[in-house]
Motif scaffolding. Structure first.
Motif, short mmCIF file in Angstrom:
data_model
loop_
_atom_site.label_atom_id
_atom_site.label_comp_id
_atom_site.label_asym_id
_atom_site.label_seq_id
_atom_site.Cartn_x
_atom_site.Cartn_y
_atom_site.Cartn_z
N VAL A 122 0.86 -1.18 0.00
CA VAL A 122 0.00 0.00 0.00
C VAL A 122 0.89 1.23 0.00
CG1 VAL A 122 -1.77 1.28 1.23
CG2 VAL A 122 -1.82 -1.21 1.23
N THR A 123 0.81 1.99 -1.08
CA THR A 123 1.58 3.21 -1.21
C THR A 123 0.62 4.38 -1.38
OG1 THR A 123 1.73 3.02 -3.61
CG2 THR A 123 3.49 1.95 -2.32
N PRO A 124 1.09 5.59 -1.17
CA PRO A 124 0.21 6.75 -1.39
C PRO A 124 -0.36 6.81 -2.81
CG PRO A 124 2.15 7.42 -0.17
CD PRO A 124 2.37 6.00 -0.59
N VAL A 125 0.44 6.41 -3.79
CA VAL A 125 -0.05 6.43 -5.17
C VAL A 125 -1.20 5.45 -5.34
CG1 VAL A 125 0.59 5.91 -7.56
CG2 VAL A 125 2.16 7.17 -6.11
N ARG A 126 -1.07 4.29 -4.75
CA ARG A 126 -2.14 3.29 -4.87
C ARG A 126 -3.40 3.71 -4.11
NH1 ARG A 126 0.79 -2.59 -5.09
NH2 ARG A 126 2.06 -2.10 -6.91
N VAL A 127 -3.22 4.45 -3.05
CA VAL A 127 -4.39 4.97 -2.33
C VAL A 127 -5.13 5.98 -3.22
CG1 VAL A 127 -5.13 6.35 -0.35
CG2 VAL A 127 -3.44 4.54 -0.05
N VAL A 128 -4.38 6.83 -3.90
CA VAL A 128 -4.98 7.81 -4.81
C VAL A 128 -5.69 7.09 -5.95
CG1 VAL A 128 -4.48 9.66 -6.46
CG2 VAL A 128 -3.38 9.66 -4.23
N ILE A 129 -5.09 6.04 -6.47
CA ILE A 129 -5.72 5.25 -7.53
C ILE A 129 -7.05 4.68 -7.05
CG2 ILE A 129 -5.52 3.12 -8.88
CD1 ILE A 129 -2.47 3.69 -9.01
N GLY A 130 -7.05 4.12 -5.85
CA GLY A 130 -8.28 3.57 -5.29
C GLY A 130 -9.35 4.63 -5.11
N LEU A 131 -8.96 5.80 -4.62
CA LEU A 131 -9.93 6.88 -4.44
C LEU A 131 -10.51 7.35 -5.77
CD1 LEU A 131 -8.19 8.98 -1.65
CD2 LEU A 131 -10.22 7.53 -1.43
N CYS A 132 -9.65 7.41 -6.79
CA CYS A 132 -10.14 7.81 -8.12
C CYS A 132 -11.17 6.82 -8.65
CB CYS A 132 -8.97 7.88 -9.11
SG CYS A 132 -7.92 9.33 -8.91
N ILE A 142 -16.60 13.18 -15.37
CA ILE A 142 -15.69 13.13 -14.22
C ILE A 142 -15.13 11.72 -14.05
CG2 ILE A 142 -15.55 13.36 -11.72
CD1 ILE A 142 -17.76 15.57 -12.00
N SER A 143 -15.99 10.71 -14.21
CA SER A 143 -15.55 9.32 -14.07
C SER A 143 -14.52 8.96 -15.13
CB SER A 143 -16.74 8.37 -14.20
OG SER A 143 -17.65 8.59 -13.16
N THR A 144 -14.73 9.45 -16.34
CA THR A 144 -13.77 9.21 -17.41
C THR A 144 -12.41 9.79 -17.05
OG1 THR A 144 -15.55 9.24 -19.03
CG2 THR A 144 -13.31 9.56 -19.87
N ALA A 145 -12.42 11.02 -16.58
CA ALA A 145 -11.16 11.68 -16.21
C ALA A 145 -10.48 10.96 -15.04
CB ALA A 145 -11.42 13.14 -15.85
N TYR A 199 -5.41 5.11 -14.35
CA TYR A 199 -4.66 4.26 -15.28
C TYR A 199 -3.23 4.78 -15.47
CZ TYR A 199 -3.28 1.94 -19.58
OH TYR A 199 -2.60 1.22 -20.52
N LYS A 200 -3.10 6.08 -15.66
CA LYS A 200 -1.76 6.65 -15.84
C LYS A 200 -0.91 6.48 -14.58
CE LYS A 200 -2.16 8.07 -20.02
NZ LYS A 200 -1.36 7.50 -21.09
N LEU A 201 -1.51 6.69 -13.41
CA LEU A 201 -0.78 6.48 -12.15
C LEU A 201 -0.37 5.02 -12.00
CD1 LEU A 201 -2.80 8.73 -9.68
CD2 LEU A 201 -0.46 9.10 -10.49
N TRP A 202 -1.25 4.11 -12.38
CA TRP A 202 -0.94 2.68 -12.29
C TRP A 202 0.22 2.31 -13.22
CZ3 TRP A 202 -1.73 -1.06 -9.04
CH2 TRP A 202 -1.46 -2.36 -9.41
N GLN A 203 0.20 2.86 -14.43
CA GLN A 203 1.30 2.59 -15.36
C GLN A 203 2.62 3.08 -14.79
OE1 GLN A 203 0.09 4.49 -19.04
NE2 GLN A 203 -0.13 2.49 -20.00
N ARG A 204 2.62 4.30 -14.24
CA ARG A 204 3.85 4.85 -13.67
C ARG A 204 4.32 4.01 -12.48
NH1 ARG A 204 4.16 10.59 -10.86
NH2 ARG A 204 2.32 10.89 -12.13
N ASP A 205 3.37 3.56 -11.65
CA ASP A 205 3.71 2.74 -10.49
C ASP A 205 4.32 1.41 -10.93
OD1 ASP A 205 3.61 2.29 -7.58
OD2 ASP A 205 2.21 0.68 -8.12
N GLN A 206 3.76 0.80 -11.96
CA GLN A 206 4.29 -0.48 -12.45
C GLN A 206 5.67 -0.32 -13.06
OE1 GLN A 206 2.91 -3.58 -11.88
NE2 GLN A 206 1.77 -2.24 -10.52
N ARG A 207 5.88 0.77 -13.81
CA ARG A 207 7.21 1.01 -14.37
C ARG A 207 8.24 1.21 -13.26
NH1 ARG A 207 4.57 4.22 -18.40
NH2 ARG A 207 4.93 6.04 -17.07
#
Length: 88
Positions: free
Chosen positions: A13-23, A60-63, A69-77
């Motif tokens: 659990v990282t801050p980025v993943r928390v933001v992804i979950g909230l989005c 809003i949901s699309t954005a 998705y972009k945060l997830w890609q960056r996290d995986q890289r």
């Protein structure tokens, strides 16, 4: 016999993943909380609040999904990048 070291991938659990979950959760919360938008006022260009609020959440949901998705890609890289530079 040599055995390869076991690599266990524990969920992190990282801050980025928390933001992804909230989005990803925010649109569900907004749409399931019907009492917050079950009204007709304010009217926007002749469209009652009940309708334009839901249509706004489509955009809003699309954005938010795109951001997640972009945060997830960056996290995986970042997780698969070699640590400590090139080794020889």
């Amino acid at each position: 016999m040599s055995q390869a070291p076991e690599t266990t991938r524990e969920p992190v659990v990282t801050p980025v993943r928390v933001v992804i979950g909230l989005c990803l959760v925010a649109p569900f919360v907004a749409m399931l909380w019907v009492g917050s938008y079950a009204k007709t006022d304010p009217v926007l260009i002749g469209i009652p609040f009940f309708y334009w609020y839901q249509m706004a959440w489509v955009l809003i949901s699309t954005a938010l999904t795109m951001i997640a998705y972009k945060l997830w890609q960056r996290d995986q890289r970042a997780r698969t990048a070699p640590k400590g530079g090139a080794e020889q």
